[in-house]
Design an enzyme around this catalytic site. Sequence first.
Site, short mmCIF file in Angstrom:
data_model
loop_
_atom_site.label_atom_id
_atom_site.label_comp_id
_atom_site.label_asym_id
_atom_site.label_seq_id
_atom_site.Cartn_x
_atom_site.Cartn_y
_atom_site.Cartn_z
N GLU A 51 0.84 -1.20 0.00
CA GLU A 51 0.00 0.00 0.00
C GLU A 51 0.87 1.25 0.00
O GLU A 51 1.71 1.43 0.87
CB GLU A 51 -0.90 0.00 1.24
N ASP A 90 -1.21 -0.86 5.55
CA ASP A 90 -1.10 -0.19 6.85
C ASP A 90 -2.15 -0.72 7.82
O ASP A 90 -3.20 -1.20 7.42
CB ASP A 90 -1.32 1.32 6.68
N ASP A 117 -4.42 0.64 9.46
CA ASP A 117 -5.44 1.64 9.71
C ASP A 117 -6.65 1.38 8.81
O ASP A 117 -6.68 0.39 8.09
CB ASP A 117 -4.88 3.06 9.49
N ASP A 125 -7.79 2.74 6.00
CA ASP A 125 -7.55 2.59 4.57
C ASP A 125 -6.89 1.26 4.24
O ASP A 125 -7.24 0.59 3.28
CB ASP A 125 -6.64 3.73 4.07
#
Length: 684
Positions: free
Chosen positions: A461, A534, A536, A538
């Site tokens: 990513e 990641d 998180d 997203d």
Amino acid sequence: MEEKHYNANDITILEGLDAVRLRPGMYIGSTGQKGLHHILWEIVDNAVDEAANGYADKIDVRIYKDGSASVEDNGRGIPTDIHPKTKVSGVQVVFTQLHAGGKFNENNYSFSGGLHGVGASVTNALSEWLKVRVYKEGKTFSMEFRSYYDEKKKKFESGVPVAPLADLHKKTKQHGTFVHFKPDANVFASTDFQLSTISHRLNELAFLNRGLTITLTDERITMNEFKGEDTEGEDVQLDLLGATQPYSVTYCYEGGISDFAAYLNEGKSKLYPKPLYIKGEKDGILVEFAIQHTGEYTENLFSFVNNIPTPEGGFHEVGFRSGLTRVLNDYARENKLLKDKEANLLGDDFREGLTAVLSIKMKNVQFEGQTKTKLGNPEARSPVESVTIEGLRELAADKKNKKAFEEIVKKAQGAARVRIAARQAKDTARAKNSIDSLMLVGKLAACTGRKPEENELFIVEGDSAGGTAKQARVRQFQSILPLRGKPLNVEKKRLDQVLANEEIRTIISALGAGIGNDFNLEKLNYHKVIILSDADQDGFHIRCILLTFFFRYMRDLVNAGHVYIGMPPLYKVYKQNGSAEEYAYDDSELQEKIEKVGRGYLIQRYKGLGEMSAEQLWNTTMDPMRRNLTQVTIEDAVAAENMITTLMGDRVEGRKEFLNRNANFNKTDSFMDKVKIKKENGDE
Ligand code: 0RA
């Protein structure tokens, strides 16, 4: 059904039994397990036929300790009068003449050649002994046959009557036929009847013949032995009985093949609660089917001709499928679910998640195909199609089925979107499918090694993390494909639009194994496909999208265990002077690592992959010796897809709630923690 009178005159005679002994394979296929059970099915088929014509409603099958088996029905009983041509009883004809059947053979059980329906005489010919009892018109008749080597004639005698049919002069109210036989150990490689094989088939026959009660008893094992003798906590009375009582099971389905479809769908999510059922007749062919769609993606069509499974399909399936497609497309149009300018949906679309049982009855059946389980009669197609169309139209017109038909169309439209998108993606992938051309575009940093089983593709990513990964990698076996965060921020996009994404198409090309129906594992360039995102929201999105993509378009890739999730650490615990350095992958591990580093520790929290140096990324996430990979199971992929549906669909409420629950990756109950996790090295 109307009662007709038959007698021994109706039975036709073709040939004798010696031929059967000489070449058993010609009549029952083999002398292995299949052949052994075949001679039981011959007897069972006769009884089922008697039931199918409305003369019997009960069949008892029994397996004995000595290896013999019996079949009893409460039908009319085999004819006992003297057959004028042969001057022997109907019973003798049935068990000593090949292809002897009589009228009952023409009803719905007439076969031309093939392995099925060779008749009860074949069972007799291949048995050490066979005993018959007929209960008819208040009388009890009995007859016995034997097979033996005749020393004088120097030849084997097969299925010879011990004496003519005898009236036992025992009055009875019972009617029906009892056939007991012992397969000859000189013929069969093994004479061990398989309980599971027999129960499976009898259960199937009970489904196919609504209301018929079939009982199976195996005297070789007790009830408790069958249950594994684990009788703790059960009723004591039952246990005592179970210790001596032979294993017995009864099958009876008032719902017939509707119950069959429901049974096949047990435990699956269903688009509508009850199977749709149709029965009809056209041009002498009886057609019956039950359908029920599930949330799954495969088609499960179980077809039968005269109660015989036809897994290889044939003309009846062709007629059924085209009828189904026609009515459902018409329904979609008439109800404006399909717009005027939209193309018709395909049969495949309507059959995604379909469970169907199709059962037809016809005369002069021709079986073809590799295993002779394909219906070869072209004349079956059109009548089956007509009955399907008429029946389904009637159901579609019924208000109470509105929801079911709407759900079917909705599901098919989803399938169509995926199908169209997959084709577009395939075309694009074909246009630029060499890895070299991808490298030129500058997206993929390909490895130099050419051994797919050693090669790894990291899907990373973000451009910045992608750059770090390119520095960190071992270029011999590790390829890096950076995904730009933004274009993949597909929150509101539908899955098919994901395929329009440049990077997704690059993944397809890089893997080199195609997509959709053309996907071929043997062409795969990487045996480890590692998603690095990641920790998180997203990153979580991207992970779900990729998993859903693999699940929808490259299911074999997931099934074969080639997809992994890379787990970057959340924290670094270290000493300023560099004397200690530990990584923690979740909050619970953090405490542990703090204790390990000891007094004077410092904590760095990683917010994204981009914050790591190449060395850190290698040490924690990419080095095969130290990294923490999670192998993705098909359940994970299904879960991901469900999430995508929630995340991207119209259900905004569900989406908000979902994100609140799952997107916090610092908590250990996040999505990936909940799904079954299997580490790279195989331990849980
Ligand atoms: C031919 C004619 C009739 C009955 C049967 C065959 C018959 C065969 C079997 C084999 C196992 N169970 C069976 N039950 C019936 C009709 C006889 C009559 O109506 O007299």
